[in-house]
Scaffold this motif. Structure first.
Motif, PDB file in Angstrom:
ATOM      1  N   ARG A  86       0.793  -1.041   0.059  1.00 48.37           N
ATOM      2  CA  ARG A  86      -0.034   0.052  -0.040  1.00 48.37           C
ATOM      3  C   ARG A  86       0.938   1.452   0.086  1.00 48.37           C
ATOM      4  O   ARG A  86       1.854   1.059   0.517  1.00 48.37           O
ATOM      5  CB  ARG A  86      -0.829  -0.099   1.384  1.00 48.37           C
ATOM      6  N   THR A  87       0.502   2.482  -0.304  1.00 42.47           N
ATOM      7  CA  THR A  87       1.124   3.542  -0.524  1.00 42.47           C
ATOM      8  C   THR A  87       0.732   4.545   0.168  1.00 42.47           C
ATOM      9  O   THR A  87       1.335   5.791   0.353  1.00 42.47           O
ATOM     10  CB  THR A  87       1.167   3.940  -2.139  1.00 42.47           C
ATOM     11  N   LEU A  88      -0.359   4.634   0.850  1.00 46.16           N
ATOM     12  CA  LEU A  88      -0.936   5.848   1.638  1.00 46.16           C
ATOM     13  C   LEU A  88      -0.318   5.433   3.047  1.00 46.16           C
ATOM     14  O   LEU A  88       0.776   5.578   3.502  1.00 46.16           O
ATOM     15  CB  LEU A  88      -2.132   5.884   1.571  1.00 46.16           C
ATOM     16  N   ALA A  89      -1.448   5.623   4.204  1.00 52.71           N
ATOM     17  CA  ALA A  89      -1.070   5.570   5.579  1.00 52.71           C
ATOM     18  C   ALA A  89      -0.210   4.375   6.019  1.00 52.71           C
ATOM     19  O   ALA A  89       0.896   4.540   6.617  1.00 52.71           O
ATOM     20  CB  ALA A  89      -2.464   5.466   6.328  1.00 52.71           C
ATOM     21  N   GLY A  90      -0.272   3.091   5.099  1.00 51.84           N
ATOM     22  CA  GLY A  90       0.366   2.246   5.662  1.00 51.84           C
ATOM     23  C   GLY A  90       2.135   2.203   5.151  1.00 51.84           C
ATOM     24  O   GLY A  90       2.768   1.916   6.027  1.00 51.84           O
ATOM     25  N   ALA A  91       2.311   2.989   4.013  1.00 50.64           N
ATOM     26  CA  ALA A  91       3.635   3.043   3.591  1.00 50.64           C
ATOM     27  C   ALA A  91       4.045   3.913   4.426  1.00 50.64           C
ATOM     28  O   ALA A  91       5.369   4.100   5.140  1.00 50.64           O
ATOM     29  CB  ALA A  91       3.574   3.494   2.485  1.00 50.64           C
ATOM     30  N   THR A  92       3.392   5.207   5.058  1.00 50.47           N
ATOM     31  CA  THR A  92       3.964   6.074   6.075  1.00 50.47           C
ATOM     32  C   THR A  92       4.564   5.459   7.216  1.00 50.47           C
ATOM     33  O   THR A  92       5.472   5.887   7.649  1.00 50.47           O
ATOM     34  CB  THR A  92       2.858   7.443   5.964  1.00 50.47           C
ATOM     35  N   ALA A  93       3.487   4.743   7.756  1.00 50.42           N
ATOM     36  CA  ALA A  93       3.932   4.252   8.895  1.00 50.42           C
ATOM     37  C   ALA A  93       4.781   3.060   8.623  1.00 50.42           C
ATOM     38  O   ALA A  93       5.619   2.812   9.651  1.00 50.42           O
ATOM     39  CB  ALA A  93       2.617   3.217   9.438  1.00 50.42           C
ATOM     40  N   LEU A  94       5.131   2.255   7.891  1.00 50.00           N
ATOM     41  CA  LEU A  94       6.106   1.534   7.647  1.00 50.00           C
ATOM     42  C   LEU A  94       7.483   2.259   7.604  1.00 50.00           C
ATOM     43  O   LEU A  94       8.608   1.528   8.246  1.00 50.00           O
ATOM     44  CB  LEU A  94       6.010   0.754   6.220  1.00 50.00           C
ATOM     45  N   ALA A  95       7.647   3.285   7.231  1.00 47.40           N
ATOM     46  CA  ALA A  95       8.974   3.913   7.241  1.00 47.40           C
ATOM     47  C   ALA A  95       9.379   4.418   8.607  1.00 47.40           C
ATOM     48  O   ALA A  95      10.457   4.259   8.996  1.00 47.40           O
ATOM     49  CB  ALA A  95       8.843   5.274   6.138  1.00 47.40           C
ATOM     50  N   ALA A  96       8.124   4.537   9.292  1.00 44.85           N
ATOM     51  CA  ALA A  96       8.529   5.001  10.927  1.00 44.85           C
ATOM     52  C   ALA A  96       8.952   3.888  11.677  1.00 44.85           C
ATOM     53  O   ALA A  96       9.343   3.601  12.730  1.00 44.85           O
ATOM     54  CB  ALA A  96       7.276   5.792  11.468  1.00 44.85           C
ATOM     55  N   LEU A  97       8.339   2.744  11.102  1.00 40.88           N
ATOM     56  CA  LEU A  97       8.405   1.596  12.103  1.00 40.88           C
ATOM     57  C   LEU A  97       9.239   0.272  11.758  1.00 40.88           C
ATOM     58  O   LEU A  97       9.460  -0.663  12.028  1.00 40.88           O
ATOM     59  CB  LEU A  97       7.007   0.632  12.022  1.00 40.88           C
ATOM     60  N   ALA A  98      10.334   0.826  10.671  1.00 40.66           N
ATOM     61  CA  ALA A  98      11.090  -0.243  10.064  1.00 40.66           C
ATOM     62  C   ALA A  98      12.128  -0.663  10.903  1.00 40.66           C
ATOM     63  O   ALA A  98      12.764  -1.737  10.783  1.00 40.66           O
ATOM     64  CB  ALA A  98      11.772   0.213   8.703  1.00 40.66           C
ATOM     65  N   THR A  99      12.553   0.154  11.820  1.00 44.65           N
ATOM     66  CA  THR A  99      13.820  -0.122  12.771  1.00 44.65           C
ATOM     67  C   THR A  99      13.107  -0.742  13.822  1.00 44.65           C
ATOM     68  O   THR A  99      12.296  -0.137  14.511  1.00 44.65           O
ATOM     69  CB  THR A  99      14.395   1.269  13.051  1.00 44.65           C
ATOM     70  N   PRO A 100      13.599  -1.827  14.484  1.00 41.41           N
ATOM     71  CA  PRO A 100      12.892  -2.439  15.771  1.00 41.41           C
ATOM     72  C   PRO A 100      13.196  -1.657  16.939  1.00 41.41           C
ATOM     73  O   PRO A 100      13.981  -0.842  17.154  1.00 41.41           O
ATOM     74  CB  PRO A 100      14.017  -3.696  15.759  1.00 41.41           C
ATOM     75  N   GLY A 101      11.918  -1.552  17.597  1.00 40.39           N
ATOM     76  CA  GLY A 101      11.676  -0.775  18.826  1.00 40.39           C
ATOM     77  C   GLY A 101      11.391   0.373  18.463  1.00 40.39           C
ATOM     78  O   GLY A 101      11.220   1.305  19.548  1.00 40.39           O
ATOM     79  N   LEU A 102      11.259   1.025  17.135  1.00 39.12           N
ATOM     80  CA  LEU A 102      11.097   2.504  17.107  1.00 39.12           C
ATOM     81  C   LEU A 102       9.560   2.269  16.552  1.00 39.12           C
ATOM     82  O   LEU A 102       9.171   1.875  15.513  1.00 39.12           O
ATOM     83  CB  LEU A 102      11.766   2.962  15.947  1.00 39.12           C
ATOM     84  N   ALA A 103       8.541   3.139  17.252  1.00 36.23           N
ATOM     85  CA  ALA A 103       7.165   3.300  16.983  1.00 36.23           C
ATOM     86  C   ALA A 103       6.786   4.503  16.691  1.00 36.23           C
ATOM     87  O   ALA A 103       7.188   5.387  17.266  1.00 36.23           O
ATOM     88  CB  ALA A 103       6.271   2.531  18.129  1.00 36.23           C
ATOM     89  N   GLN A 104       5.824   4.618  15.791  1.00 41.15           N
ATOM     90  CA  GLN A 104       5.181   5.881  15.342  1.00 41.15           C
ATOM     91  C   GLN A 104       4.594   6.533  16.644  1.00 41.15           C
ATOM     92  O   GLN A 104       3.935   5.783  17.306  1.00 41.15           O
ATOM     93  CB  GLN A 104       4.131   5.627  14.154  1.00 41.15           C
ATOM     94  N   ASP A 105       4.327   7.873  16.773  1.00 39.66           N
ATOM     95  CA  ASP A 105       3.800   8.390  17.797  1.00 39.66           C
ATOM     96  C   ASP A 105       2.250   7.766  17.869  1.00 39.66           C
ATOM     97  O   ASP A 105       1.730   7.836  19.155  1.00 39.66           O
ATOM     98  CB  ASP A 105       3.693   9.973  17.965  1.00 39.66           C
ATOM     99  N   GLU A 140      -7.501  -4.352   1.012  1.00 39.83           N
ATOM    100  CA  GLU A 140      -7.608  -5.488  -0.134  1.00 39.83           C
ATOM    101  C   GLU A 140      -8.221  -6.920   0.328  1.00 39.83           C
ATOM    102  O   GLU A 140      -8.872  -7.409   0.060  1.00 39.83           O
ATOM    103  CB  GLU A 140      -6.336  -6.000  -0.837  1.00 39.83           C
ATOM    104  N   TYR A 141      -7.603  -6.885   1.993  1.00 43.12           N
ATOM    105  CA  TYR A 141      -8.162  -8.287   2.469  1.00 43.12           C
ATOM    106  C   TYR A 141      -9.667  -8.205   2.758  1.00 43.12           C
ATOM    107  O   TYR A 141     -10.336  -8.992   2.448  1.00 43.12           O
ATOM    108  CB  TYR A 141      -7.351  -8.154   3.798  1.00 43.12           C
ATOM    109  N   ARG A 142     -10.187  -6.928   2.960  1.00 44.80           N
ATOM    110  CA  ARG A 142     -11.675  -6.918   3.372  1.00 44.80           C
ATOM    111  C   ARG A 142     -12.370  -6.904   1.963  1.00 44.80           C
ATOM    112  O   ARG A 142     -13.283  -7.927   2.087  1.00 44.80           O
ATOM    113  CB  ARG A 142     -12.036  -5.462   3.636  1.00 44.80           C
ATOM    114  N   ALA A 143     -11.877  -6.581   0.918  1.00 42.28           N
ATOM    115  CA  ALA A 143     -12.285  -7.043  -0.490  1.00 42.28           C
ATOM    116  C   ALA A 143     -12.599  -8.659  -0.587  1.00 42.28           C
ATOM    117  O   ALA A 143     -13.689  -9.145  -1.019  1.00 42.28           O
ATOM    118  CB  ALA A 143     -11.990  -6.245  -1.585  1.00 42.28           C
ATOM    119  N   GLU A 144     -11.439  -9.090  -0.483  1.00 42.40           N
ATOM    120  CA  GLU A 144     -11.501 -10.563  -0.544  1.00 42.40           C
ATOM    121  C   GLU A 144     -12.334 -11.431   0.480  1.00 42.40           C
ATOM    122  O   GLU A 144     -13.087 -12.259   0.086  1.00 42.40           O
ATOM    123  CB  GLU A 144      -9.941 -11.122  -0.316  1.00 42.40           C
TER     124      GLU A 144
END
Length: 316
Positions: A6-25, A297-301
């Motif tokens: 996904r490219t919206l909220a999920g992708a933004t959050a992924l960038a913030a969470l990619a490092t172990p122990g680092l969580a988005q506010d 996508e999962y909901r649609a499936e």
């Protein structure tokens, strides 16, 4: 393996969470309770316990797993749907969520639970005793020559394997019978003893029997022949629209804020793409076809499968 991102909220959050122990506010849970809509030791439980330390590492928190298999997982669905919508209660569930909903055995639907992500799409196979049928052609010939006599075993009346049985009857025009058993072991024992003619099961669950030669898969519910099993015919090549499998994913209270759901989805996307998770998927034969689907996508499936299962149940 191709993975849909996904490219919206999920992708933004992924960038913030990619490092172990680092969580988005927006998502820093003090702890997580993970309800598992299945008993200990099965595929869904193994999935949850494999992911548990990966989730703890990425969010720097404790994850407590609680198995709630009663009523086909309905108790787990209820606990998740009535939990605080703060991202600290999640659920690991399989396609039984949808099959039991289609059968009217589960009051908790997608209005109360929101899918976060699908991680697994396990391929269903028609499995037989090779002493009885050496191939799907032999099974098919027997089904056509003796309508109403062949028996398929399964785990319970609202299981994904019963949906596969109903779908095969409908698509192929067979007149097979179904016997529900209390557990998969009982169904397997009756197949091995020759009391039943076949059962539907997942690739990940029958490896030992395949290696010993006691059971063989003769038909895959898939669009194309599987690279790992090129000799097994598929439903699609027989002209049958029957390709669903046993899916496993993560769910949450539907009232959870969208930004929290997006952040959790991103964490699981990062886990899915990790070497540790992919090694687990390869060891357990869960990488035969791509598993990842994001929340939308999962909901649609799920909605598509629910409508199909409801049609099958209404016709039977």
């Amino acid at each position: 393996m191709n993975v849909t991102y996904r490219t919206l909220a999920g992708a933004t959050a992924l960038a913030a969470l990619a490092t172990p122990g680092l969580a988005q506010d927006s998502y820093s849970p003090s702890e997580i309770t993970a309800f598992v809509a299945a008993g200990a030791g099965g595929g869904t439980d193994n999935f949850a316990r494999t992911v548990q330390p990966m989730l703890e590492e990425r969010l720097d928190t404790n994850v407590t797993i609680i198995n709630l298999p009663a009523a086909s997982g309905a108790v787990a669905h209820q606990r998740t749907a009535t939990s605080e919508p703060n991202g600290e209660s999640i659920e690991f569930a399989s396609s039984t969520l949808i099959t039991s909903l289609a059968a009217g055995q589960n009051p908790i639907g997608l209005d109360l639970l929101t899918p976060v992500a699908r991680m697994q799409s396990d391929v269903l196979m028609l499995v037989v005793n090779p002493e009885k049928y050496e191939s799907f052609d032999a099974f098919k010939a027997a089904a056509e020559e003796t309508p109403g006599e062949l028996i398929i075993g399964g785990t319970h009346a609202a299981s994904i394997d019963r949906m596969a049985f109903l779908g095969l009857n409908a698509e192929a025009g067979f007149d097979l019978n179904f016997i529900p058993y209390d557990n998969e072991g009982a169904a397997s024992a009756n197949l091995l003893s020759g009391n039943i003619d076949g059962m539907f099961n997942e690739i990940s669950a029958i490896q030992g029997y395949m290696e010993s030669g006691e059971m063989i898969p003769v038909l895959a519910l898939a669009d194309d022949r599987l690279e790992a099993y090129p000799d097994i015919p598929t439903t699609a090549e027989n002209g049958w629209d029957l390709t669903f499998g046993n899916e496993r994913g993560i769910f949450i209270n539907a009232e959870t804020p969208p930004e929290t759901i997006g952040a959790i989805e991103a964490v699981f996307e990062d886990i899915y793409g990790s070497e540790a998770y992919q090694d687990y998927a390869a060891r357990t034969f869960l990488d035969v076809r791509p598993g990842w689907l994001g929340s939308e996508e999962y909901r649609a499936e799920l909605e598509k499968n629910l409508a199909y299962f409801q049609e099958l149940m209404a016709a039977n």
